[in-house]
Design a protein around this motif. Structure first.
Motif, short mmCIF file in Angstrom:
data_model
loop_
_atom_site.label_atom_id
_atom_site.label_comp_id
_atom_site.label_asym_id
_atom_site.label_seq_id
_atom_site.Cartn_x
_atom_site.Cartn_y
_atom_site.Cartn_z
N GLN A 38 -96.35 -24.91 64.97
CA GLN A 38 -97.65 -24.79 64.31
C GLN A 38 -97.79 -25.63 63.05
O GLN A 38 -98.82 -26.26 62.83
CB GLN A 38 -97.92 -23.31 63.99
CG GLN A 38 -99.28 -23.07 63.40
CD GLN A 38 -99.34 -21.80 62.60
OE1 GLN A 38 -98.50 -21.55 61.76
NE2 GLN A 38 -100.35 -21.00 62.88
N ASP A 39 -96.78 -25.65 62.20
CA ASP A 39 -96.87 -26.38 60.94
C ASP A 39 -96.14 -27.71 60.95
O ASP A 39 -96.09 -28.41 59.94
CB ASP A 39 -96.31 -25.54 59.79
CG ASP A 39 -97.24 -24.41 59.38
OD1 ASP A 39 -98.41 -24.42 59.78
OD2 ASP A 39 -96.78 -23.51 58.65
N ASP A 41 -92.97 -28.12 61.17
CA ASP A 41 -91.64 -28.03 60.57
C ASP A 41 -90.64 -27.29 61.46
O ASP A 41 -89.51 -27.04 61.06
CB ASP A 41 -91.70 -27.37 59.19
CG ASP A 41 -92.25 -25.95 59.23
OD1 ASP A 41 -92.49 -25.41 60.33
OD2 ASP A 41 -92.45 -25.37 58.14
N TYR A 44 -92.57 -22.28 63.04
CA TYR A 44 -93.59 -21.35 63.49
C TYR A 44 -94.15 -21.75 64.86
O TYR A 44 -94.49 -22.90 65.08
CB TYR A 44 -94.76 -21.30 62.51
CG TYR A 44 -94.38 -20.80 61.14
CD1 TYR A 44 -94.33 -19.44 60.87
CD2 TYR A 44 -94.06 -21.70 60.13
CE1 TYR A 44 -93.97 -18.98 59.61
CE2 TYR A 44 -93.69 -21.24 58.87
CZ TYR A 44 -93.65 -19.88 58.62
OH TYR A 44 -93.28 -19.43 57.38
N GLN A 59 -91.65 -16.75 63.94
CA GLN A 59 -91.10 -17.48 62.81
C GLN A 59 -89.58 -17.56 62.97
O GLN A 59 -88.92 -16.54 63.14
CB GLN A 59 -91.46 -16.74 61.52
CG GLN A 59 -90.86 -17.32 60.28
CD GLN A 59 -91.28 -16.53 59.04
OE1 GLN A 59 -91.77 -17.12 58.10
NE2 GLN A 59 -91.06 -15.23 59.01
#
Length: 127
Positions: A38-39, A41, A44, A59
């Motif tokens: 999602q981000d 990185d 997520y 997460q």
């Protein structure tokens, strides 16, 4: 006056393979995967939910796996203070963007800024 509501169910997953965890929970809950990253990185993954349902995030974490809640608000400081008045305590301000808090009963949860453009209709109003 400020508003808050239950925002997100977060599956904290101690795993090197978040995709595998996302696939499991996607199939278990009948919710398709929106994003495995999602981000950007690798921390997520997100499952699809309807606008009036809580967001479901997975997460990747280093601590034991568990589930925690996020409460979203239009006033982070006011909501953290309100929860402190109920007996919660602040644990950590993460990236200056959200509070990790602990309930009097020991559960950790987060207080975050509003997560979706539409912030209603199931809001609590606090004065």
């Amino acid at each position: 006056m400020h508003h808050s509501r239950l925002s997100t169910l977060v599956f904290d997953c101690r795993t090197a393979d978040l995709k595998q965890a996302a696939d499991f929970w996607s199939q278990a809950l009948g919710k398709p995967v929106v994003s495995y990253d999602q981000d950007g990185d690798g921390k997520y993954a997100e499952l699809a939910t309807l606008a009036d349902e809580p967001i479901i995030l997975l997460q990747r974490v280093d601590h034991d796996s568990r589930v925690h809640l996020d409460i979203e608000t239009d006033d982070l400081e006011a909501e953290a203070k309100r929860l402190e008045s109920l007996g919660a305590r602040r644990i950590d301000l993460v990236r200056g963007r959200w509070w990790v808090m602990e309930a009097p009963s020991g559960q950790r949860f987060c207080v975050v800024q509003k997560q979706r453009e539409a912030f209603g209709p199931h809001l609590n109003r606090w004065e």
